[in-house]
Design a protein around this motif. Structure first.
Motif, PDB file in Angstrom:
ATOM      1  N   VAL A   1       0.876  -1.130  -0.223  1.00  0.00           N
ATOM      2  CA  VAL A   1      -0.032   0.139   0.066  1.00  0.00           C
ATOM      3  C   VAL A   1       0.819   1.155   0.069  1.00  0.00           C
ATOM      4  N   GLU A   2       2.353   1.242   0.216  1.00  0.00           N
ATOM      5  CA  GLU A   2       3.155   2.225   0.365  1.00  0.00           C
ATOM      6  C   GLU A   2       4.483   1.743   0.295  1.00  0.00           C
ATOM      7  N   THR A   3       5.381   2.197  -0.908  1.00  0.00           N
ATOM      8  CA  THR A   3       6.656   1.778  -1.075  1.00  0.00           C
ATOM      9  C   THR A   3       7.294   2.703  -1.667  1.00  0.00           C
ATOM     10  N   HIS A   4       8.520   2.656  -1.688  1.00  0.00           N
ATOM     11  CA  HIS A   4       9.533   3.450  -2.271  1.00  0.00           C
ATOM     12  C   HIS A   4      10.019   2.924  -3.530  1.00  0.00           C
ATOM     13  N   SER A   5       9.486   1.605  -4.057  1.00  0.00           N
ATOM     14  CA  SER A   5      10.049   1.075  -5.054  1.00  0.00           C
ATOM     15  C   SER A   5       9.404   1.706  -6.438  1.00  0.00           C
ATOM     16  N   SER A   6      10.131   1.931  -7.615  1.00  0.00           N
ATOM     17  CA  SER A   6       9.327   2.332  -8.738  1.00  0.00           C
ATOM     18  C   SER A   6       8.766   1.445  -9.588  1.00  0.00           C
ATOM     19  N   ASN A   7       8.684   0.105  -9.094  1.00  0.00           N
ATOM     20  CA  ASN A   7       7.793  -0.688  -9.976  1.00  0.00           C
ATOM     21  C   ASN A   7       6.652  -1.180  -9.175  1.00  0.00           C
ATOM     22  N   ILE A   8       5.533  -1.755  -9.733  1.00  0.00           N
ATOM     23  CA  ILE A   8       4.328  -2.185  -9.141  1.00  0.00           C
ATOM     24  C   ILE A   8       4.761  -3.615  -8.554  1.00  0.00           C
ATOM     25  N   LEU A   9       4.284  -3.491  -7.176  1.00  0.00           N
ATOM     26  CA  LEU A   9       4.813  -4.795  -6.510  1.00  0.00           C
ATOM     27  C   LEU A   9       3.789  -5.790  -6.755  1.00  0.00           C
ATOM     28  N   PRO A  10       3.821  -6.991  -6.980  1.00  0.00           N
ATOM     29  CA  PRO A  10       2.502  -7.902  -6.898  1.00  0.00           C
ATOM     30  C   PRO A  10       2.392  -8.438  -5.385  1.00  0.00           C
ATOM     31  N   PRO A  11       1.088  -8.793  -5.277  1.00  0.00           N
ATOM     32  CA  PRO A  11       0.818  -9.373  -4.080  1.00  0.00           C
ATOM     33  C   PRO A  11       1.626 -10.661  -3.630  1.00  0.00           C
ATOM     34  N   VAL A  12       2.055 -10.864  -2.335  1.00  0.00           N
ATOM     35  CA  VAL A  12       2.504 -12.007  -1.844  1.00  0.00           C
ATOM     36  C   VAL A  12       1.614 -12.958  -1.211  1.00  0.00           C
ATOM     37  N   GLU A  13       1.428 -14.334  -1.541  1.00  0.00           N
ATOM     38  CA  GLU A  13       0.448 -14.929  -0.879  1.00  0.00           C
ATOM     39  C   GLU A  13       0.886 -16.293  -0.454  1.00  0.00           C
TER      40      GLU A  13
END
Length: 715
Positions: free
Chosen positions: A154-166
């Motif tokens: 929901v909040e990140t410093h990454s420049s990429n879209i992060l996929p969910p981890v399940e």
């Protein structure tokens, strides 16, 4: 158009009505006794629909109405049989009956899955993992079969879209998992759902941050100008995917010096570094918002920049090296990254080159010598290991066959009070003298009931001991309300724990706490259960396979200790083995502590001679130990998973069928298992022999072939 909208609205109303009728399906009229019913959810339920709606909001599968207006929420019904006495009309719905004084009208609420998991906690594990723990649902509506844990950024410093981890965690008794591969310095919304055979619960949510990671390594500064006391460099702006960039530092090092670097290495200012005799220091610090002011930076101009003295270059710093450090900071977390050092290209070039060539030559010679020593050490290690394995492999199956060294006498857990001696003294007072009497204000007990044992309910709790809180299980026993026979049996079970006393590989008795009407028996609660960690390995959680034999050997040590105290452990399986944070086993389930275990079907761990007469003896424990070994190597697999009924297991074992050799189990280890399952109890190995399991060798576990079927293991 109006006609089409009317048709759609009519269809939706009809669909909602159908759903509502289905949700409150009438199950019938059943007898009701006072015991077993909770407090009414509604003291005055006007209609069955109102009661059903309230119970569904509490996640119960059924709503029961009595006496025309009392609403109860239940998960099962019919224990006392059907009834024809539901004759009292509902208070606000006379067209329907709402039970009577002695019977209840039961409706299905439409709820299928459990209630959500409880008490979710998040702790960090490195910079890219979170450890998630939780408590099971209050209302399981059957057996919980697995949990699903999902993390969404929901909040990140990454420049990429992060996929969910399940991650999916098998087993209703599981209460933790580790989510790996997360983005450092990121806020995650974590949801946990519990599933039974009928459906899934609503998700429970918690928010957690991963630790920040070091910024990307900055580019080396470019030297553009120098004079006798200054060096001018051009700096390149930094970048970080793992956290914020909080500050920049310009660092100076004497030519030829190789300063330490690392995410937690901090350089001193000029004055402190000079006092400590260091050849490197921070000469300036500035915020990212001011980077444009210092992009072209002059080292040694004598100013104070960000609280650091930019000292003029003199003496041995005249031809200094210049570097850039990037700092990432969130509250108390700090990570640093250092660039390579830029040399003064306008002077001392030949000296630096010669020094580097000499250093490289020395390093090459040192690396060559160390490589030769390493190769010789590895060769010697493998030669000695081969000789060691041959000796022990020959010794275990041939010279020291896994057989009993003498007769074993059957001993039952009759501990403190013989059956044939009438109770003439206060045995509890005698036992109490042997254990710590815990002050009531030092004991905290959770309201949630973990299990219902023979003598009372079992809860989790904490004890204040040695100025620290210890997590424990608490057996709550209404001592005065027990029948004489139950009280004597309880004291025998308590005496087993007292005789076992404190041993490193046992989850022992902490103490007792007594009030006017209740006895609290407090025992250690290991933070992890072996069965849960084995099942977690199936979902990707780390399990140290190289420690399997040492864990098994230490369990044998604990069983040998119990045997010397004439205690028979008749609940041995992976669920009765706790684990500490350093993977030390803690055996549970002996004495009164067995009532804190899950309600198990134990036939799959039962020795062949024990099916008919329920005989309890140490050779039967040896048999169960062999099944436990198989359970560990199968990563929590269900023994005899191809057989559904306990009677089928009994017939198969009686006919000589044994658990199969798993793909990655070596022959010597499987021979140990088979020796534990010999028909003649006297031919089985001793605990002393089993404590030497860690002298054998194992193969990496590459395949999990045996299924885990909880309904075959749990009642």
């Amino acid at each position: 158009m109006v006609g089409k909208m009317t048709t759609i609205i009519t269809f939706l109303l009809f669909f909602c009505g159908v759903c509502f009728v289905c949700a409150q399906k009438y199950e019938g009229c059943f007898r009701s006794s006072d015991h077993g019913l909770p407090s009414p959810a509604l003291a005055y339920a006007s209609t069955p629909a109102e009661c059903t709606k309230r119970c569904r909001s509490y996640y119960y599968m059924f709503a029961a109405l009595m006496n025309g207006q009392l609403c109860y929420c239940i998960s099962r019904f019919g224990q006392d049989g059907p009834s024809n006495s539901c004759t009292v009309p509902c208070a606000s719905d006379p067209d329907n009956y709402c039970g009577s004084y002695e019977a209840m009208s039961v409706y299905a609420t439409g709820q299928q899955g459990p209630s959500p998991p409880r008490r979710i906690e998040v702790t960090r594990d490195g910079i890219d993992a979170l450890i998630i723990t939780w408590q099971p649902p209050d209302i399981p509506n059957g057996n919980v079969t697995f949990y699903t844990v999902r993390a969404v950024s929901v909040e990140t410093h990454s420049s990429n879209i992060l996929p969910p981890v399940e991650s999916q965690i098998q087993g209703g008794s599981s209460n933790m998992t580790t989510l790996r591969g997360l983005q450092p310095g990121t806020k995650y919304n974590i949801s946990i759902t519990a599933s039974n055979m009928l459906g899934a619960s609503d998700p429970a949510y918690v928010v957690g941050w991963t630790s920040i990671g070091p910024p990307d390594k900055p580019a080396m500064p470019e030297v553009v100008e120098c004079d006798d006391s200054t060096i001018t460099v051009v700096l390149t702006e930094g970048h970080s995917e793992y956290g914020p960039i909080s500050a920049y530092q310009v660092v100076v090092a004497q030519t030829g010096t190789i300063p330490p670097i690392g995410p937690h290495v901090e350089y001193l200012n000029y004055n402190d570094a000079s006092q400590q005799g260091l050849n490197y220091y921070v000469t300036a610090q500035f915020d990212p918002s001011n980077f444009y002011k210092y992009k072209r930076f002059t080292v040694g101009d004598g100013r104070m920049i960000g609280g650091y003295y930019n000292a003029p270059l003199k003496d041995h710093f005249v031809s200094a090296q210049v570097g850039l450090a990037i700092i990432s900071r969130v509250q108390t977390e700090i990570q640093r990254s250092y660039s390579d050092l830029a040399n003064n290209a306008f002077s001392h070039e030949t000296t630096v080159t010669n020094q580097m060539d000499s250093t490289a030559l020395v390093l090459c010679i040192a690396i060559t010598l160390l490589s030769i020593l390493l190769a010789v050490s590895i060769l010697v290690y493998f030669v000695l290991r081969r000789r060691h394995e041959r000796f022990h492999m020959r010794k275990l199956p041939e010279q020291q066959e896994l057989t009993l060294q003498g007769p074993v006498y059957e001993v039952d857990n009759m501990g403190y009070i013989p059956e044939d001696i009438p109770e003439r003294v206060n045995h509890y007072q005698e036992l109490k003298k042997k254990v710590w009497s815990i002050p009531r204000n030092a004991l905290s007990i959770d309201n949630h009931i973990l299990r219902r044992g023979r003598f009372g309910s079992v809860h989790t709790g904490t004890v204040l001991k040695d100025d620290g809180l210890c997590t424990v299980t608490v057996h709550t026993i209404a001592d005065g309300a027990l029948k004489g026979s139950d009280k004597r049996h309880m004291l025998r079970e308590l005496d087993v724990c007292i005789r076992a006393s404190s041993m490193k590989y046992l989850a022992g008795l902490v103490g007792t706490c007594e009030t006017s009407d209740t006895l609290y028996v407090v025992l250690e609660l290991p933070p992890q259960i072996l069965k849960n960690r084995l099942l977690g390995a199936r979902s990707g959680d780390a399990f140290p396979v190289d420690r399997v034999l040492s864990i098994s050997s230490l369990i044998a040590v604990a069983l040998q200790y119990l045997a010397t105290h004439k205690i028979i452990h008749n609940r041995l399986c992976a669920r009765s083995v706790g684990l500490t944070s350093d993977w030390t086993p803690k055996l549970t389930g002996h004495g009164i502590s067995k009532y804190a275990l899950e309600d198990m079907k134990y036939a799959r761990w039962t020795a062949v001679e024990c099916f008919d007469n329920q005989k309890k003896h140490q050779p039967g424990v040896i048999w169960a130990f062999g099944v436990l070994l198989w359970e560990i190597f199968s990563m929590g697999g269900t023994p005899y998973s191809n057989l559904t009924l306990d009677s089928e297991v009994e017939n198969a074992v009686t006919q000589g069928i044994r658990l199969p050799q798993l793909l990655d189990v070596t022959d010597p280890i499987y021979e140990v298992m088979l020796s534990c399952w010999r028909n003649d109890p006297e031919d089985r190995p001793t605990f002393d022999e089993l404590t030497r399991l860690d002298t054998l060798s194992i193969c990496p576990i590459t395949a999990i072939t045996e299924p885990y079927i909880p309904e075959l293991e749990l009642n």
